[in-house]
Enzyme design. Structure first.
Site, PDB file in Angstrom:
ATOM      1  N   GLU A  19      62.052 114.932   4.269  1.00  0.00           N
ATOM      2  CA  GLU A  19      63.276 114.900   5.283  1.00  0.00           C
ATOM      3  C   GLU A  19      63.390 115.995   6.005  1.00  0.00           C
ATOM      4  O   GLU A  19      63.503 116.942   5.507  1.00  0.00           O
ATOM      5  CB  GLU A  19      64.485 114.701   4.212  1.00  0.00           C
ATOM      6  N   HIS A  67      67.797 117.664  -2.829  1.00  0.00           N
ATOM      7  CA  HIS A  67      68.513 117.286  -1.297  1.00  0.00           C
ATOM      8  C   HIS A  67      68.696 118.496  -0.667  1.00  0.00           C
ATOM      9  O   HIS A  67      69.203 119.465  -1.014  1.00  0.00           O
ATOM     10  CB  HIS A  67      69.488 116.325  -1.547  1.00  0.00           C
ATOM     11  N   GLY A  93      71.115 113.590   9.401  1.00  0.00           N
ATOM     12  CA  GLY A  93      72.255 113.262  10.012  1.00  0.00           C
ATOM     13  C   GLY A  93      72.553 113.646  11.635  1.00  0.00           C
ATOM     14  O   GLY A  93      73.658 113.749  11.967  1.00  0.00           O
ATOM     15  N   SER A 124      67.988 110.076   9.651  1.00  0.00           N
ATOM     16  CA  SER A 124      68.485 109.196  10.978  1.00  0.00           C
ATOM     17  C   SER A 124      67.678 108.075  10.866  1.00  0.00           C
ATOM     18  O   SER A 124      67.486 107.445  12.034  1.00  0.00           O
ATOM     19  CB  SER A 124      68.321 109.865  12.064  1.00  0.00           C
ATOM     20  N   ASN A 178      71.521 106.543   0.245  1.00  0.00           N
ATOM     21  CA  ASN A 178      72.131 107.721  -0.237  1.00  0.00           C
ATOM     22  C   ASN A 178      73.549 107.783   0.368  1.00  0.00           C
ATOM     23  O   ASN A 178      73.781 108.309   1.367  1.00  0.00           O
ATOM     24  CB  ASN A 178      71.392 108.994   0.024  1.00  0.00           C
ATOM     25  N   TRP A 179      74.622 107.205  -0.375  1.00  0.00           N
ATOM     26  CA  TRP A 179      75.926 107.366   0.055  1.00  0.00           C
ATOM     27  C   TRP A 179      76.553 108.790   0.278  1.00  0.00           C
ATOM     28  O   TRP A 179      77.606 108.882   1.051  1.00  0.00           O
ATOM     29  CB  TRP A 179      76.756 106.564  -0.725  1.00  0.00           C
ATOM     30  N   LYS A 180      75.956 109.710  -0.368  1.00  0.00           N
ATOM     31  CA  LYS A 180      76.533 111.389  -0.198  1.00  0.00           C
ATOM     32  C   LYS A 180      78.042 111.027  -0.817  1.00  0.00           C
ATOM     33  O   LYS A 180      78.186 110.294  -1.795  1.00  0.00           O
ATOM     34  CB  LYS A 180      76.314 111.806   1.186  1.00  0.00           C
ATOM     35  N   GLY A 226      70.758 107.718   4.854  1.00  0.00           N
ATOM     36  CA  GLY A 226      71.916 108.423   4.465  1.00  0.00           C
ATOM     37  C   GLY A 226      73.033 107.463   5.127  1.00  0.00           C
ATOM     38  O   GLY A 226      73.422 106.500   4.738  1.00  0.00           O
ATOM     39  N   GLY A 227      73.353 108.023   6.290  1.00  0.00           N
ATOM     40  CA  GLY A 227      74.635 107.362   7.143  1.00  0.00           C
ATOM     41  C   GLY A 227      74.375 105.912   7.228  1.00  0.00           C
ATOM     42  O   GLY A 227      75.504 105.369   7.081  1.00  0.00           O
TER      43      GLY A 227
HETATM   44  P1  PGA Z   1      70.714 110.463   7.250  1.00  0.00           P
HETATM   45  O1  PGA Z   1      70.657 111.321   5.928  1.00  0.00           O
HETATM   46  O2  PGA Z   1      70.004 109.083   7.086  1.00  0.00           O
HETATM   47  O3  PGA Z   1      72.251 110.273   7.488  1.00  0.00           O
HETATM   48  O4  PGA Z   1      69.918 111.365   8.392  1.00  0.00           O
HETATM   49  C1  PGA Z   1      69.469 111.099   5.313  1.00  0.00           C
HETATM   50  C2  PGA Z   1      69.309 112.007   3.969  1.00  0.00           C
HETATM   51  O5  PGA Z   1      70.271 112.859   4.016  1.00  0.00           O
HETATM   52  O6  PGA Z   1      69.024 111.531   2.917  1.00  0.00           O
END
Ligand code: PGA
Length: 226
Positions: free
Chosen positions: A147, A86, A153, A184, A8-10, A205-206
């Site tokens: 999540e 999300h 994050g 994370s 998930n690149w956001k 995500g990140g």
């Molecule tokens: P993260 O994000 O891996 O950066 O914690 C996960 C998400 O928001 O789906």
């Protein structure tokens, strides 16, 4: 089937990062939610790459809804998955209305895509009776992503035993639905997390923004069957 890895690149990335991913990821157990604006480009370059969208409108089909993108349009751009609910959408954009989340789920499924429904520790509030029925009736086209808010994050994943406990509860409650864990996940913790037997994959995500790191997470899923 191998455990499912979803990036998930956001609101990050670029067309050159899209190119790099398309050129070096061939695994079939991977999908990436790139920004919606890049979807058409990615699909035209490689229609086999599994694309996800990060959200869709509560409105289906066409209409005077400035700034919205319907599930119908996303399906036409080659999307196979849509992330719904999300926590960043629920908290930053006030999209916490449960009946709207259900409308989005309906739109995704009626356009022949799979919904990735994100829930946090308060999953019972997020999945009301109607949503639960919906999951039951569309069990092959809805994936839950657990999540925990404290893990998104922050660099602090939940412990393996905490994750397993919640997964077992969710599986008992929601008809053995497929479940991803998100929060994370990185190349160092991916193998341990993916080894949880009741887990079907991860939402990253990140760490999905760095190709090398993301490829290590994909490699960590090797030989692990959901
Ligand atoms: P993260 O994000 O891996 O950066 O914690 C996960 C998400 O928001 O789906």
């Amino acid at each position: 089937m191998n455990k499912f890895i979803v990036g998930n690149w956001k609101m990050n990335g670029s067309l050159s990062l899209v190119d790099a991913f398309l050129d070096s990821i061939e695994e079939q157990n991977v999908a990436v939610a790139i920004p919606q604006a890049f979807l058409a480009y990615a699909y035209s370059r490689n229609p086999k790459f599994k694309l996800a969208a990060q959200n869709c409108s509560i409105y289906d089909k066409f209409g005077a809804h400035t700034g919205e993108i319907s599930a119908d349009i996303l399906a036409g751009l080659g999307c196979q998955y849509v992330i719904i609910g999300h926590s960043e959408r629920r908290h930053m954009f006030e999209e916490d209305n449960i009946s709207n989340i259900l409308k989005k789920l309906n739109n995704v499924i009626s356009n022949n895509m799979t919904a990735i429904l994100c829930v946090d520790e308060q999953y019972e509030r997020l999945i009301n009776r109607e949503t639960s029925e919906f999951i039951k009736n569309n069990i092959n086209n809805v994936i839950l992503a657990y999540e925990p808010l404290s893990a998104i994050g922050t660099g602090k994943t939940s412990s393996i035993s905490e994750i397993s406990n919640v997964l077992n509860l969710l599986k008992q409650k929601y008809f053995s639905v497929n479940i991803l864990y998100g929060g994370s996940v990185n190349s160092k913790n991916a193998r341990d997390i993916l080894s949880i037997s009741s887990l079907d994959g991860v939402l990253v995500g990140g760490a999905s923004l760095k190709l090398g790191e993301f490829k290590e997470i994909i490699a960590a899923s090797k030989d692990l069957i959901a």
